[in-house]
Design a protein around this motif. Structure first.
Motif, PDB file in Angstrom:
ATOM      1  N   PRO A   1       0.865  -1.190   0.000  1.00 12.91           N
ATOM      2  CA  PRO A   1       0.000   0.000   0.000  1.00 12.91           C
ATOM      3  C   PRO A   1       0.903   1.243   0.000  1.00 12.91           C
ATOM      4  N   GLN A   2       0.568   2.241  -0.806  1.00 10.99           N
ATOM      5  CA  GLN A   2       1.396   3.452  -0.855  1.00 10.99           C
ATOM      6  C   GLN A   2       1.486   4.099   0.524  1.00 10.99           C
ATOM      7  N   ALA A   3       0.422   3.949   1.329  1.00  9.41           N
ATOM      8  CA  ALA A   3       0.413   4.576   2.662  1.00  9.41           C
ATOM      9  C   ALA A   3       1.536   4.012   3.535  1.00  9.41           C
ATOM     10  N   LEU A   4       1.864   2.735   3.348  1.00  7.93           N
ATOM     11  CA  LEU A   4       2.955   2.132   4.138  1.00  7.93           C
ATOM     12  C   LEU A   4       4.301   2.766   3.757  1.00  7.93           C
ATOM     13  N   ILE A   5       4.494   2.970   2.472  1.00  5.31           N
ATOM     14  CA  ILE A   5       5.759   3.576   2.003  1.00  5.31           C
ATOM     15  C   ILE A   5       5.817   5.042   2.452  1.00  5.31           C
ATOM     16  N   ASP A   6       4.698   5.748   2.322  1.00  3.89           N
ATOM     17  CA  ASP A   6       4.662   7.159   2.757  1.00  3.89           C
ATOM     18  C   ASP A   6       5.007   7.254   4.239  1.00  3.89           C
ATOM     19  N   ALA A   7       4.407   6.361   5.056  1.00  5.42           N
ATOM     20  CA  ALA A   7       4.634   6.435   6.509  1.00  5.42           C
ATOM     21  C   ALA A   7       6.104   6.188   6.825  1.00  5.42           C
ATOM     22  N   GLY A   8       6.741   5.264   6.079  1.00  3.82           N
ATOM     23  CA  GLY A   8       8.144   4.951   6.333  1.00  3.82           C
ATOM     24  C   GLY A   8       9.083   6.066   5.902  1.00  3.82           C
ATOM     25  N   LEU A   9       8.740   6.734   4.803  1.00 10.22           N
ATOM     26  CA  LEU A   9       9.667   7.735   4.266  1.00 10.22           C
ATOM     27  C   LEU A   9       9.327   9.168   4.664  1.00 10.22           C
ATOM     28  N   TYR A  10       8.079   9.391   5.031  1.00 11.86           N
ATOM     29  CA  TYR A  10       7.672  10.727   5.495  1.00 11.86           C
ATOM     30  C   TYR A  10       7.153  10.588   6.933  1.00 11.86           C
TER      31      TYR A  10
ATOM     32  N   ALA B   1      -2.818   6.098  -7.584  1.00 10.18           N
ATOM     33  CA  ALA B   1      -3.285   4.758  -7.209  1.00 10.18           C
ATOM     34  C   ALA B   1      -2.817   4.474  -5.773  1.00 10.18           C
ATOM     35  N   GLY B   2      -3.502   3.578  -5.109  1.00  6.67           N
ATOM     36  CA  GLY B   2      -3.199   3.336  -3.690  1.00  6.67           C
ATOM     37  C   GLY B   2      -2.008   2.423  -3.455  1.00  6.67           C
ATOM     38  N   TRP B   3      -1.318   2.035  -4.527  1.00  5.62           N
ATOM     39  CA  TRP B   3      -0.225   1.086  -4.373  1.00  5.62           C
ATOM     40  C   TRP B   3       1.123   1.668  -4.769  1.00  5.62           C
ATOM     41  N   ALA B   4       2.164   1.099  -4.198  1.00  6.11           N
ATOM     42  CA  ALA B   4       3.538   1.428  -4.589  1.00  6.11           C
ATOM     43  C   ALA B   4       4.188   0.122  -5.023  1.00  6.11           C
ATOM     44  N   ASN B   5       4.901   0.127  -6.150  1.00  9.92           N
ATOM     45  CA  ASN B   5       5.587  -1.118  -6.529  1.00  9.92           C
ATOM     46  C   ASN B   5       6.974  -0.827  -7.056  1.00  9.92           C
TER      47      ASN B   5
ATOM     48  N   GLY C   1      17.503 -11.544   1.499  1.00  6.13           N
ATOM     49  CA  GLY C   1      18.425 -10.681   2.261  1.00  6.13           C
ATOM     50  C   GLY C   1      18.077  -9.216   2.065  1.00  6.13           C
ATOM     51  N   ALA C   2      17.802  -8.862   0.809  1.00  2.82           N
ATOM     52  CA  ALA C   2      17.520  -7.459   0.490  1.00  2.82           C
ATOM     53  C   ALA C   2      16.233  -7.000   1.171  1.00  2.82           C
ATOM     54  N   ILE C   3      15.191  -7.815   1.094  1.00  2.00           N
ATOM     55  CA  ILE C   3      13.890  -7.395   1.654  1.00  2.00           C
ATOM     56  C   ILE C   3      14.014  -7.202   3.170  1.00  2.00           C
ATOM     57  N   ARG C   4      14.761  -8.108   3.827  1.00  2.00           N
ATOM     58  CA  ARG C   4      14.957  -7.935   5.286  1.00  2.00           C
ATOM     59  C   ARG C   4      15.717  -6.632   5.565  1.00  2.00           C
TER      60      ARG C   4
ATOM     61  N   ILE D   1      12.450   1.046   5.589  1.00  2.00           N
ATOM     62  CA  ILE D   1      11.012   1.336   5.471  1.00  2.00           C
ATOM     63  C   ILE D   1      10.281   0.294   6.313  1.00  2.00           C
ATOM     64  N   PRO D   2       9.906   0.630   7.547  1.00  2.88           N
ATOM     65  CA  PRO D   2       9.255  -0.360   8.410  1.00  2.88           C
ATOM     66  C   PRO D   2       8.002  -0.936   7.749  1.00  2.88           C
ATOM     67  N   GLY D   3       7.884  -2.261   7.781  1.00  2.79           N
ATOM     68  CA  GLY D   3       6.723  -2.905   7.164  1.00  2.79           C
ATOM     69  C   GLY D   3       7.020  -3.429   5.773  1.00  2.79           C
ATOM     70  N   PHE D   4       8.201  -3.093   5.234  1.00  6.12           N
ATOM     71  CA  PHE D   4       8.561  -3.530   3.878  1.00  6.12           C
ATOM     72  C   PHE D   4       8.508  -5.056   3.774  1.00  6.12           C
TER      73      PHE D   4
END
Ligand SMILES: Cc1cc2nc3c(=O)[nH]c(=O)nc-3n(C[C@H](O)[C@H](O)[C@H](O)COP(=O)(O)OP(=O)(O)OC[C@H]3O[C@@H](n4cnc5c(N)ncnc54)[C@H](O)[C@@H]3O)c2cc1C
Length: 521
Positions: free
Chosen positions: A291-300, A357-361, A446-449, A455-458
């Protein structure tokens, strides 16, 4: 004398009011002010826009301020050149008609440059003009058969048409300025000249392309759609023309072939005619969607406010193991099916200009090379990609994409349910380790961890991996001599991403410009 105010905080105020505050002047003393570069500064506690402002003042006042105020300097001729982006072509006589194959960024900008030099250039494209191509792609998404000549990858604008349209470059001057100026003159928002993370959006690109086409025709060029080149005509060791699928033969020269990396038949055609190439590494993996909101929360962390959908570019370089990174991030975008032939699944990312859109990819990818391809001939890398794409179709049994929730992927278990996704054909739960090489799976894990720390929640179950992402670039580079021609087949100029000479819209367009300049010169 104009001044440049560098790296100033941009808020909701008019640029002239921001400039007046920075220079500690009453606003009426600012004759004009415009933002000439801007980007989001996410390092601040609350992310903000920062940028440069060009200001016009009384000359004597400007001179004093240029030396007295930190971060302020005189606007130079070089600054002006960066803004203008003009790059006149050298016009000359043309004994033969240059032929360009492929109307993606490389072919289109090569043709435009040749036209500017007075050449009666012929541009051939296997797919449809963008106006009809959009309907053909939409029809496929609604269940009609895939058109192998006109789809998300083939047709006017090439692979760049249904894209996010990211146009990130370090420079916007000189030859790159020429490309940007064409885009803006054809309808792109002028902010692409100034914004560090500029993007066009697929909707804007679809409007720009017909304008560029008309410009090419008005300047003496010719454009033919539904014109698939199936063979190169070689006479006395020189490439002198092309044969179309309908049998028609067209003579001219030089022949610039810019087919993109998915037109495996066209690359094979060049090899068959006598071009030679060398294998290169590529990176493969899967799209990760949150969800884009997860990325926004982590970066902003201070809140998004009026800032754009947050974007990221992450890399993971463990010592002694393969590195992994994110690629082609599409904030506020969607994951799209990017195959050109039936019976295969490949994914990529696209967005509209508003990125609403509500997603980030983004793609999470790991490098693979000739040692993974299973053979060493020129087509080995393409067969490696094609095998994975066909297997992805076999595993899912349809155009629905193989997918795994991110937490399940990290724990090696099949997903019982998948998050809602933007993917138009839907998703099928598959363990991605059944599809991608073990080294790629390990690198991605490894990368995703590691990215979860940024970005918390990634790495959480809110995200889903959609596979496979195999066409990040070309696994083959066709060789070129100093004049741009194939050293083994004079008269042929392989160009753009498919020939291994570009990666991305602007770099492919720039390669088209570069080969055209060699022809002109
Ligand atoms: C979904 C998606 C999103 C992307 N997002 C971005 C992004 O945001 N930013 C970015 O910089 N890059 C992005 N890219 C990558 C970018 O689109 C490519 O790097 C770029 O388009 C390559 O340009 P090209 O001209 O070399 O090849 P292409 O764009 O692939 O164009 C090649 C053209 O040649 C035509 N052709 C091929 N063979 C023949 C033949 N035999 N006869 C006639 N015509 C032929 C094809 O139909 C095609 O139109 C994205 C790609 C995709 C698929």
């Amino acid at each position: 004398m104009p001044l440049l105010l560098q790296n100033v905080l941009l808020d909701d105020r008019e640029p002239s009011l921001v400039a007046a505050a920075v220079l500690a002047l009453p606003p009426e003393r600012i004759r004009s002010a415009e933002v000439v570069r801007r980007g989001v500064d996410a390092r601040a506690k609350s992310a903000v826009w920062r940028g440069n402002i060009k200001v016009e003042l009384d000359d004597r006042e400007a001179e004093v301020l240029a030396s007295d105020v930190p971060g302020v300097r005189a606007w130079t001729e070089r600054d002006e050149a960066r803004r203008v982006g003009s790059f006149p072509a050298h016009r000359r006589a043309w004994p033969t008609r240059p032929i360009v194959v492929g109307a993606g960024p490389a072919g289109l900008f090569a043709a435009l440059r040749l036209m500017e030099a007075g050449a009666p250039v012929l541009l051939l494209e296997r797919g449809e003009p963008v106006e009809t191509r959009v309907g053909t792609v939409a029809g496929f998404w609604r269940g009609k058969p895939l058109n192998p000549d006109s789809n998300l990858l083939f047709g006017e604008g090439g692979a760049g048409t249904f894209s996010d349209g990211k146009v990130y470059t370090r420079r916007r001057d000189g030859d790159l300025g020429w490309i940007f100026r064409h885009l803006v003159d054809a309808g792109a928002d002028a902010s692409v000249l100034d914004e560090s993370w500029a993007h066009l959006g697929t909707d804007k690109i679809r409007k720009i392309l017909p304008v560029l086409r008309q410009r090419l025709i008005a300047g003496g060029g010719e454009v033919r759609f539904n014109a698939r080149v199936v063979d190169l005509i070689v006479h006395a060791g020189r490439c002198v023309g092309v044969r179309l699928a309908n049998g028609e033969e067209l003579l001219g020269g030089p022949i610039i072939v810019a087919p993109g990396h998915s037109a495996r038949d066209s690359i094979a055609m060049m090899l068959r005619a006598g071009a030679v190439g060398e294998l290169r590494p590529v990176a493969i993996g899967a799209r990760i969607e949150h969800p884009q909101a997860l990325i926004d929360a982590g970066l902003y962390p201070g809140g998004r406010g009026k800032l754009p959908a947050a974007s990221y570019r992450l890399a993971y370089n463990p010592p002694g193991a393969r590195s992994a990174y994110t690629f082609c991030m599409c904030p506020g975008g969607m994951v799209v099916p990017a195959q050109h032939e039936p019976g295969s699944n490949v994914v990529n990312g696209m967005s509209f200009a508003s990125r609403r859109a509500g997603w980030a990819n983004s793609a999470v990818i790991v490098q693979v090379g000739p040692e993974d391809y299973g053979a060493t001939d020129a087509s080995a890398g393409q067969r490696f990609q094609a095998r994975i794409e066909a297997e992805a179709y076999r595993l899912s049994g349809s155009y629905a994409a193989p997918a795994q929730r991110v937490d399940d992927f990290l724990a090696d278990r099949l997903s019982r349910e998948l998050p809602k996704s933007s993917y138009p054909f839907g998703l099928v739960p598959i363990e991605l380790r059944a599809l991608l090489p073990a080294a790629v799976i390990e690198g991605m894990k490894g990368a995703i961890r590691a990215f979860d720390e940024k970005i918390p929640g990634f790495a959480s179950g809110a995200g889903v991996l959609i596979a496979p992402e195999t066409r990040t670039t070309s696994p083959l580079r066709l060789l070129r001599g100093d004049n741009g021609e194939s050293p083994t087949l004079p008269g042929l100029i392989p160009s753009g991403e498919g020939a291994g000479w570009g990666g991305g819209i602007i770099s492919a367009a720039h390669d088209g410009f570069t080969v055209a300049e060699r022809v002109i010169g």
